[in-house]
Design a protein around this motif. Structure first.
Motif, PDB file in Angstrom:
ATOM      1  N   GLU A 199       0.861  -1.762  -0.227  1.00  0.00           N
ATOM      2  CA  GLU A 199       0.477   0.116  -0.087  1.00  0.00           C
ATOM      3  C   GLU A 199       1.065   1.205  -0.205  1.00  0.00           C
ATOM      4  OE1 GLU A 199      -1.319  -0.632   4.088  1.00  0.00           O
ATOM      5  OE2 GLU A 199      -1.487   0.563   4.935  1.00  0.00           O
ATOM      6  N   HIS A 200       2.034   1.189   0.485  1.00  0.00           N
ATOM      7  CA  HIS A 200       3.169   2.158   0.710  1.00  0.00           C
ATOM      8  C   HIS A 200       3.177   3.223  -0.296  1.00  0.00           C
ATOM      9  CE1 HIS A 200       3.372   0.935   4.739  1.00  0.00           C
ATOM     10  NE2 HIS A 200       4.250  -0.542   3.919  1.00  0.00           N
ATOM     11  N   LEU A 201       3.317   2.313  -1.752  1.00  0.00           N
ATOM     12  CA  LEU A 201       3.839   2.674  -3.410  1.00  0.00           C
ATOM     13  C   LEU A 201       2.588   3.463  -3.548  1.00  0.00           C
ATOM     14  CD1 LEU A 201       5.767   2.980  -5.761  1.00  0.00           C
ATOM     15  CD2 LEU A 201       3.997   1.224  -6.532  1.00  0.00           C
ATOM     16  N   GLY A 202       1.330   3.772  -3.252  1.00  0.00           N
ATOM     17  CA  GLY A 202       0.107   4.316  -3.791  1.00  0.00           C
ATOM     18  C   GLY A 202       0.132   6.377  -2.466  1.00  0.00           C
ATOM     19  N   TYR A 203       0.391   5.968  -2.028  1.00  0.00           N
ATOM     20  CA  TYR A 203       0.962   6.586  -1.151  1.00  0.00           C
ATOM     21  C   TYR A 203       1.870   7.668  -1.864  1.00  0.00           C
ATOM     22  CZ  TYR A 203      -3.002   5.194   2.807  1.00  0.00           C
ATOM     23  OH  TYR A 203      -3.918   4.580   3.008  1.00  0.00           O
ATOM     24  N   MET A 204       2.973   6.899  -1.889  1.00  0.00           N
ATOM     25  CA  MET A 204       4.300   7.567  -2.103  1.00  0.00           C
ATOM     26  C   MET A 204       3.822   8.349  -3.638  1.00  0.00           C
ATOM     27  SD  MET A 204       7.745   6.380  -3.707  1.00  0.00           S
ATOM     28  CE  MET A 204       8.572   5.583  -2.175  1.00  0.00           C
ATOM     29  N   LEU A 205       3.057   7.647  -4.213  1.00  0.00           N
ATOM     30  CA  LEU A 205       2.618   8.636  -6.057  1.00  0.00           C
ATOM     31  C   LEU A 205       2.360   9.647  -5.709  1.00  0.00           C
ATOM     32  CD1 LEU A 205       2.693   5.147  -7.960  1.00  0.00           C
ATOM     33  CD2 LEU A 205       4.629   6.625  -7.626  1.00  0.00           C
ATOM     34  N   ALA A 206       0.592   9.233  -4.951  1.00  0.00           N
ATOM     35  CA  ALA A 206       0.002  10.095  -5.140  1.00  0.00           C
ATOM     36  C   ALA A 206       0.633  11.372  -4.467  1.00  0.00           C
ATOM     37  CB  ALA A 206      -1.131   9.811  -3.547  1.00  0.00           C
ATOM     38  N   GLU A 207       1.535  11.802  -3.404  1.00  0.00           N
ATOM     39  CA  GLU A 207       2.176  13.094  -3.478  1.00  0.00           C
ATOM     40  C   GLU A 207       3.075  13.324  -4.239  1.00  0.00           C
ATOM     41  OE1 GLU A 207       3.767  13.122   0.897  1.00  0.00           O
ATOM     42  OE2 GLU A 207       5.391  14.405   0.125  1.00  0.00           O
ATOM     43  N   MET A 208       3.591  12.421  -4.405  1.00  0.00           N
ATOM     44  CA  MET A 208       4.869  12.487  -5.583  1.00  0.00           C
ATOM     45  C   MET A 208       3.937  13.277  -7.449  1.00  0.00           C
ATOM     46  SD  MET A 208       7.868   9.628  -7.192  1.00  0.00           S
ATOM     47  CE  MET A 208       6.639   9.053  -8.578  1.00  0.00           C
ATOM     48  N   GLN A 209       2.974  12.564  -7.237  1.00  0.00           N
ATOM     49  CA  GLN A 209       2.779  12.979  -8.579  1.00  0.00           C
ATOM     50  C   GLN A 209       1.771  13.414  -8.656  1.00  0.00           C
ATOM     51  OE1 GLN A 209       1.330   8.876 -10.333  1.00  0.00           O
ATOM     52  NE2 GLN A 209       3.418   8.577 -10.955  1.00  0.00           N
ATOM     53  N   PHE A 210       1.260  14.488  -7.370  1.00  0.00           N
ATOM     54  CA  PHE A 210      -0.024  14.889  -7.528  1.00  0.00           C
ATOM     55  C   PHE A 210       0.472  16.338  -8.289  1.00  0.00           C
ATOM     56  CE2 PHE A 210      -0.967  19.624  -5.626  1.00  0.00           C
ATOM     57  CZ  PHE A 210      -2.319  19.747  -5.560  1.00  0.00           C
ATOM     58  N   LEU A 211       1.089  17.361  -8.595  1.00  0.00           N
ATOM     59  CA  LEU A 211       1.932  18.337  -9.515  1.00  0.00           C
ATOM     60  C   LEU A 211       1.495  17.987 -11.002  1.00  0.00           C
ATOM     61  CD1 LEU A 211       1.946  20.771  -8.866  1.00  0.00           C
ATOM     62  CD2 LEU A 211       4.173  20.970  -9.836  1.00  0.00           C
ATOM     63  N   GLN A 212       1.650  16.791 -11.319  1.00  0.00           N
ATOM     64  CA  GLN A 212       1.224  16.645 -13.064  1.00  0.00           C
ATOM     65  C   GLN A 212      -0.394  16.492 -12.924  1.00  0.00           C
ATOM     66  OE1 GLN A 212       3.041  17.179 -15.874  1.00  0.00           O
ATOM     67  NE2 GLN A 212       4.269  18.413 -14.344  1.00  0.00           N
ATOM     68  N   ARG A 213      -1.013  15.182 -11.917  1.00  0.00           N
ATOM     69  CA  ARG A 213      -1.921  15.229 -12.001  1.00  0.00           C
ATOM     70  C   ARG A 213      -2.985  16.073 -12.142  1.00  0.00           C
ATOM     71  NH1 ARG A 213      -1.816   9.557 -13.683  1.00  0.00           N
ATOM     72  NH2 ARG A 213      -0.532   8.414 -12.744  1.00  0.00           N
ATOM     73  N   ALA A 214      -2.573  17.402 -10.955  1.00  0.00           N
ATOM     74  CA  ALA A 214      -3.404  18.202 -10.846  1.00  0.00           C
ATOM     75  C   ALA A 214      -3.570  19.083 -11.701  1.00  0.00           C
ATOM     76  CB  ALA A 214      -3.411  19.127  -9.429  1.00  0.00           C
ATOM     77  N   TYR A 215      -2.567  19.550 -12.891  1.00  0.00           N
ATOM     78  CA  TYR A 215      -2.308  20.678 -13.500  1.00  0.00           C
ATOM     79  C   TYR A 215      -0.782  19.652 -14.690  1.00  0.00           C
ATOM     80  CZ  TYR A 215      -2.932  23.319  -9.364  1.00  0.00           C
ATOM     81  OH  TYR A 215      -3.805  24.301  -8.841  1.00  0.00           O
ATOM     82  N   PRO A 216      -2.288  19.513 -15.114  1.00  0.00           N
ATOM     83  CA  PRO A 216      -0.991  18.643 -16.730  1.00  0.00           C
ATOM     84  C   PRO A 216       0.130  18.904 -17.187  1.00  0.00           C
ATOM     85  CG  PRO A 216      -3.254  18.152 -16.171  1.00  0.00           C
ATOM     86  CD  PRO A 216      -3.106  18.651 -15.971  1.00  0.00           C
ATOM     87  N   GLY A 217       0.815  18.709 -17.246  1.00  0.00           N
ATOM     88  CA  GLY A 217       2.034  19.014 -18.420  1.00  0.00           C
ATOM     89  C   GLY A 217       1.954  21.001 -17.874  1.00  0.00           C
ATOM     90  N   CYS A 218       2.000  20.726 -16.271  1.00  0.00           N
ATOM     91  CA  CYS A 218       2.711  21.627 -15.706  1.00  0.00           C
ATOM     92  C   CYS A 218       4.042  21.823 -15.664  1.00  0.00           C
ATOM     93  CB  CYS A 218       2.926  21.489 -14.307  1.00  0.00           C
ATOM     94  SG  CYS A 218       3.213  22.698 -13.002  1.00  0.00           S
ATOM     95  N   GLU A 219       5.065  22.884 -16.056  1.00  0.00           N
ATOM     96  CA  GLU A 219       6.980  22.504 -15.544  1.00  0.00           C
ATOM     97  C   GLU A 219       7.092  24.060 -15.220  1.00  0.00           C
ATOM     98  OE1 GLU A 219       8.634  22.947 -20.256  1.00  0.00           O
ATOM     99  OE2 GLU A 219       7.008  21.720 -20.877  1.00  0.00           O
ATOM    100  N   TRP A 220       8.275  23.946 -14.678  1.00  0.00           N
ATOM    101  CA  TRP A 220       9.335  24.956 -13.695  1.00  0.00           C
ATOM    102  C   TRP A 220       9.030  26.424 -15.137  1.00  0.00           C
ATOM    103  CZ3 TRP A 220       8.672  23.862  -8.548  1.00  0.00           C
ATOM    104  CH2 TRP A 220       9.288  22.724  -8.501  1.00  0.00           C
TER     105      TRP A 220
END
Lengths: 250, 155
Positions: free
Chosen positions: A229-250
């Motif tokens: 189950e740990h991987l899901g939580y990690m990805l939720a945090e790590m991938q948040f920005l790209q999921r919420a704002y697709p294609g977002c760049e620095w």
């Protein structure tokens, strides 16, 4: 062969990325400033290795995806890392011992990969190998220091060993396609990796006077995309920005 | 805008310094590997020091901006996989500049003792394998008591 190698490149990349992300979680939480800096520097190297292996995967896939797409837009069941690398960071002893196990593994892995007859993989192996040597020097020194210092440090190292030991066999798990790739001289021979790893690790544990646990549940599943189950939580945090704002760049 | 030659572009790029060590150019550090010119298009090939080096993005932008300021607008910067960077690629002038800046330059593999860039003493100890960036380790001089960065030997 390309599909098999694609999956293998993902395994390498996902393993480095999850290790790197866990170490990054230490930022601001290290036991003291220099160690905080060391943990995050190793993290950066590992994320750099992930980037190299994702790029190899992208080049094999023939699709228009980028390395970032592979890191940030896949779900847990598509990740190919062993369960060991996704485990929570735990305390400093736990992080240290996990890092040591993976550093020894990576040392032998990249030594073998730098001999690969697949040119990009050989180059990435060479590059990563130079950095892994520093990682191992550090994690090994910490294992010795903690195991041979106070009773509490020793007890925490022993606890970490009890908790982590049965996650290590999965590092060496192979499937039919990986065995074929090894026979073709493309990837490492995992049986000899295991042999080298065991010799080196068991010698250190003996020196540190840590006791191997007698038995336990042996982790497996990462290679098939079955994760804790740990991987899901990690990805939720790590991938948040790209999921919420697709294609977002620095 | 003058006509582009490879030598000219290398000369202009001498102004691009490492963002972390602003006294040493990317050529001296071994990052700048090749320049090719095809008509108006200029391609610059660079290699990373450490694979996770976060400065590569800044360096790429600096290369583009520096060339743009000289009138070269059609520039692409590529990260090369080869050669694999090592500290032997740092030029002697780069090592001297590093030392003057207060960073002990990388030794050869056989030399174990790191000298203090400030007082020159070889009585130094390693505090941490990792300093302010991945390519440096943190040392302390036992003679003048100053802590300093050591640019690790990487070969």
């Amino acid at each position: 062969m390309e599909q098999a190698l694609y999956q293998y490149a993902l395994r390498l990349a996902d393993s480095s990325l999850t290790m790197g992300q866990r170490l990054a979680e230490w930022c601001g939480h290290g036991p003291y400033l220099e160690e905080d800096v060391a943990l995050t520097n190793v993290s950066l190297d590992l994320i750099g290795h992930a980037q190299m292996f994702y790029q190899i995967a992208v080049d094999l896939s023939g699709e228009t995806k980028t390395a970032d797409d592979l890191a940030f837009l896949r779900d847990a069941h598509e990740f190919r890392n062993p369960l060991l690398t996704e485990l929570p960071r735990g305390d400093f002893a736990y992080t240290t011992l996990k890092q040591y196990f993976v550093d020894v593994f990576n040392l032998h892995l990249y030594q073998a990969l730098s001999q690969s007859n697949h040119q990009p993989l050989a180059q990435a192996g060479k590059k990563a190998l130079m950095e892994v040597k520093y990682h191992l020097t550090r994690s090994q020194a910490w294992c010795e220091r903690l195991s041979m210092s106070t009773a509490e440090a020793k007890q925490r190292m022993q606890q970490a060993l009890d908790d982590l030991w049965f996650y290590t066999p999965e590092l060496f798990e192979t499937d039919e396609v990986m065995r074929q790739l090894a026979d073709d001289g493309v990837i490492a021979d995992y049986a000899s990796l295991k042999n080298n790893w065991q010799k080196q690790v068991e010698a250190l544990l003996k020196k540190c006077q840590l006791e191997l646990p007698a038995s336990g549940w042996v982790a497996t599943g990462g290679l098939q995309g079955e994760h804790s189950e740990h991987l899901g939580y990690m990805l939720a945090e790590m991938q948040f920005l790209q999921r919420a704002y697709p294609g977002c760049e620095w | 805008m003058s006509t582009a030659t490879e030598a000219k572009i290398f000369e202009i790029l001498e102004a691009v310094k490492d963002p972390e060590i602003p006294v040493i150019s990317i050529r001296e550090l071994g990052i700048l590997q090749q320049v090719t010119i095809d008509g108006d298009q200029i391609s610059v090939g660079i290699i990373p020091t450490y694979s996770g080096c976060p400065a590569m993005f800044a360096i790429t932008e600096d290369i583009k901006n520096t060339l743009k300021s000289q009138g070269f607008v059609d520039v692409n910067v590529t990260l090369l996989n080869e050669p694999v960077w090592n500290t032997d690629m740092i030029t002697d002038s780069g090592k001297a500049a590093m030392k003057a800046f207060g960073i002990a330059p990388p030794q050869s593999l056989s030399e174990q003792q790191v000298s203090c860039p400030l007082c020159g003493s070889t009585d130094t100890t390693c505090i941490s394998q990792f300093g302010s960036t991945a390519c440096k380790a943190l040392y302390r001089c036992q003679s003048c008591l100053e802590p300093f960065d050591y640019f690790k030997c990487h070969a």
